[in-house]
Motif scaffolding. Structure first.
Motif, PDB file in Angstrom:
ATOM      1  N   LYS A   1       4.730  13.429   7.451  1.00 40.30           N
ATOM      2  CA  LYS A   1       3.401  12.764   7.784  1.00 40.30           C
ATOM      3  C   LYS A   1       3.545  11.679   8.555  1.00 40.30           C
ATOM      4  N   GLY A   2       2.108  11.766   9.251  1.00 37.99           N
ATOM      5  CA  GLY A   2       2.011  10.643  10.171  1.00 37.99           C
ATOM      6  C   GLY A   2       1.370   9.386   9.436  1.00 37.99           C
ATOM      7  N   GLY A   3       1.241   8.336  10.252  1.00 37.74           N
ATOM      8  CA  GLY A   3       0.392   6.967   9.909  1.00 37.74           C
ATOM      9  C   GLY A   3       1.323   6.114   9.361  1.00 37.74           C
ATOM     10  N   VAL A   4       0.853   5.148   8.442  1.00 38.01           N
ATOM     11  CA  VAL A   4       1.670   4.161   8.004  1.00 38.01           C
ATOM     12  C   VAL A   4       2.449   4.554   6.692  1.00 38.01           C
ATOM     13  N   GLY A   5       3.559   4.179   6.678  1.00 38.54           N
ATOM     14  CA  GLY A   5       4.609   4.699   5.634  1.00 38.54           C
ATOM     15  C   GLY A   5       4.237   3.928   4.140  1.00 38.54           C
ATOM     16  N   ALA A   6       4.610   4.406   3.142  1.00 36.18           N
ATOM     17  CA  ALA A   6       4.503   3.671   1.925  1.00 36.18           C
ATOM     18  C   ALA A   6       5.068   2.425   1.857  1.00 36.18           C
ATOM     19  N   ARG A   7       6.282   2.188   2.363  1.00 38.34           N
ATOM     20  CA  ARG A   7       6.804   0.938   2.165  1.00 38.34           C
ATOM     21  C   ARG A   7       5.939  -0.219   2.904  1.00 38.34           C
ATOM     22  N   SER A   8       5.564   0.380   4.186  1.00 36.06           N
ATOM     23  CA  SER A   8       4.852  -0.528   5.000  1.00 36.06           C
ATOM     24  C   SER A   8       3.535  -0.772   4.232  1.00 36.06           C
ATOM     25  N   LEU A   9       2.742   0.149   3.556  1.00 32.70           N
ATOM     26  CA  LEU A   9       1.625  -0.351   2.833  1.00 32.70           C
ATOM     27  C   LEU A   9       1.885  -1.205   1.596  1.00 32.70           C
ATOM     28  N   ALA A  10       2.855  -0.941   0.920  1.00 29.81           N
ATOM     29  CA  ALA A  10       3.231  -1.902  -0.181  1.00 29.81           C
ATOM     30  C   ALA A  10       3.524  -3.309   0.412  1.00 29.81           C
ATOM     31  N   THR A  11       4.222  -3.367   1.595  1.00 30.94           N
ATOM     32  CA  THR A  11       4.426  -4.991   2.246  1.00 30.94           C
ATOM     33  C   THR A  11       3.270  -5.331   2.569  1.00 30.94           C
ATOM     34  N   ILE A  12       2.312  -4.647   3.115  1.00 29.93           N
ATOM     35  CA  ILE A  12       0.989  -5.186   3.575  1.00 29.93           C
ATOM     36  C   ILE A  12       0.257  -5.704   2.248  1.00 29.93           C
ATOM     37  N   SER A  13       0.391  -5.222   1.289  1.00 25.69           N
ATOM     38  CA  SER A  13      -0.399  -5.489   0.116  1.00 25.69           C
ATOM     39  C   SER A  13       0.190  -6.805  -0.539  1.00 25.69           C
ATOM     40  N   HIS A  14       1.560  -6.748  -0.664  1.00 20.70           N
ATOM     41  CA  HIS A  14       2.250  -7.788  -1.139  1.00 20.70           C
ATOM     42  C   HIS A  14       2.106  -9.016  -0.233  1.00 20.70           C
ATOM     43  N   PHE A  41       6.112   6.238  -2.744  1.00 21.06           N
ATOM     44  CA  PHE A  41       6.496   4.794  -2.849  1.00 21.06           C
ATOM     45  C   PHE A  41       7.517   4.697  -3.896  1.00 21.06           C
ATOM     46  N   SER A  42       8.260   3.871  -3.731  1.00 17.62           N
ATOM     47  CA  SER A  42       9.609   3.423  -4.492  1.00 17.62           C
ATOM     48  C   SER A  42       8.876   2.725  -5.758  1.00 17.62           C
ATOM     49  N   PRO A  43       9.789   2.540  -6.753  1.00 14.60           N
ATOM     50  CA  PRO A  43       9.234   1.929  -8.121  1.00 14.60           C
ATOM     51  C   PRO A  43       8.794   0.418  -7.559  1.00 14.60           C
ATOM     52  N   GLN A  44       9.455  -0.218  -6.704  1.00 16.46           N
ATOM     53  CA  GLN A  44       9.353  -1.596  -6.408  1.00 16.46           C
ATOM     54  C   GLN A  44       8.067  -1.475  -5.660  1.00 16.46           C
ATOM     55  N   GLY A  45       7.821  -0.616  -4.396  1.00 20.90           N
ATOM     56  CA  GLY A  45       6.592  -0.387  -3.787  1.00 20.90           C
ATOM     57  C   GLY A  45       5.397  -0.266  -4.410  1.00 20.90           C
ATOM     58  N   LEU A  46       5.419   0.637  -5.541  1.00 20.72           N
ATOM     59  CA  LEU A  46       4.311   0.768  -6.559  1.00 20.72           C
ATOM     60  C   LEU A  46       3.782  -0.496  -7.305  1.00 20.72           C
ATOM     61  N   SER A  47       4.792  -1.360  -7.538  1.00 28.92           N
ATOM     62  CA  SER A  47       4.735  -2.589  -8.121  1.00 28.92           C
ATOM     63  C   SER A  47       4.010  -3.621  -7.306  1.00 28.92           C
ATOM     64  N   ASN A  48       4.673  -3.695  -6.089  1.00 30.39           N
ATOM     65  CA  ASN A  48       4.388  -4.682  -5.179  1.00 30.39           C
ATOM     66  C   ASN A  48       2.909  -4.254  -4.564  1.00 30.39           C
ATOM     67  N   LEU A  49       2.482  -2.946  -4.403  1.00 32.80           N
ATOM     68  CA  LEU A  49       1.183  -2.460  -3.989  1.00 32.80           C
ATOM     69  C   LEU A  49       0.081  -3.037  -4.832  1.00 32.80           C
ATOM     70  N   LEU A  50       0.233  -2.839  -5.940  1.00 30.84           N
ATOM     71  CA  LEU A  50      -0.596  -3.074  -7.092  1.00 30.84           C
ATOM     72  C   LEU A  50      -0.968  -4.848  -7.181  1.00 30.84           C
ATOM     73  N   TRP A  51       0.278  -5.394  -7.268  1.00 36.52           N
ATOM     74  CA  TRP A  51       0.484  -6.883  -7.352  1.00 36.52           C
ATOM     75  C   TRP A  51      -0.387  -7.556  -6.324  1.00 36.52           C
ATOM     76  N   GLY A  52      -0.449  -7.185  -4.822  1.00 38.27           N
ATOM     77  CA  GLY A  52      -1.124  -7.786  -3.898  1.00 38.27           C
ATOM     78  C   GLY A  52      -2.680  -7.729  -4.264  1.00 38.27           C
TER      79      GLY A  52
END
Length: 159
Positions: A1-14, A41-52
Motif C-alpha cells: 500500500k502507498g501513503g503514510v505507514g502505520a509506524r509513521s502515523l503512530a509517531t505523528i500522533s505520539h 500497527f504494532s502493539p506499541q503503535g496502536l497504543s501510541n496512536l491513541l495516546w496522542g
C-alpha cells in the motif's frame, strides 16, 4: 500500500501529544489514514496512536473507535504490559466502554502475562478497568492481588 505507514502515523500522533500541539486537520488525516491500516500497527503503535489523541483531549469518532477496538482486542496477547496498560488508560480517558465479550479478552490478556506487570502497569490497568465500568470476577482479582503481593513487585510500588 502507498501513503503514510502505520509506524509513521503512530509517531505523528505520539509526537503531537508529547508537544501538546493540536493541528485538527493533521489529526483528522491521521485518523483517516490509520483507519484502513489498523491491522498493520504494532502493539506499541496502536497504543501510541491513541495516546496522542488522549493527551491532546481529542476524541476520535465512535465509528473509528469501534474499528480501532476491533483491530486491537484480538491482538492483546501480543501487547507488553506497558502497551496494554496505556491502551486501557486511553480507552478509559476517552470514556469508551468495551462490550462484555471484549472485556473478557482484556482480562485474559492481562492475566496471561501478570508476572511481567510492574506496579505502575498493574495500577494503570486496575484504574482503567474501574473507570471503564469493567467488573472482573473474584478469581481474576485474586490473581492480580497475588501478582501485586510478590516481593519484587511490592518493592517497585512508590507513594
Amino acid at each position: 500500500k502507498g501513503g503514510v505507514g502505520a509506524r509513521s502515523l503512530a509517531t505523528i500522533s505520539h509526537c503531537l501529544g508529547t508537544f501538546s500541539y493540536v493541528d485538527k486537520e493533521l489529526l483528522a488525516e491521521v485518523l483517516r489514514c490509520a483507519e484502513h491500516r489498523l491491522a498493520e500497527f504494532s502493539p506499541q503503535g496502536l497504543s501510541n496512536l491513541l495516546w496522542g489523541y488522549v493527551r491532546l483531549g481529542v476524541k476520535p469518532p465512535a465509528r473509528w473507535m469501534d474499528g480501532y477496538v476491533r483491530a486491537a482486542v484480538p491482538r492483546l496477547p501480543e501487547f507488553k504490559p506497558q502497551e496494554l496498560s496505556t491502551l486501557l488508560w486511553c480507552l478509559a480517558r476517552l470514556q469508551y466502554r468495551l462490550q462484555p465479550s471484549r472485556q473478557q479478552g482484556v482480562l485474559d490478556a492481562v492475566q496471561a502475562r501478570l508476572r511481567e506487570y510492574g506496579p505502575h502497569a498493574l495500577c494503570s490497568v486496575l484504574w482503567a478497568l474501574r473507570a471503564s465500568g469493567c467488573r472482573p470476577d473474584a478469581a481474576w482479582l485474586d490473581a492480580v492481588t497475588a501478582a501485586a503481593a510478590r516481593p519484587a513487585t511490592l518493592r517497585g510500588f512508590t507513594p
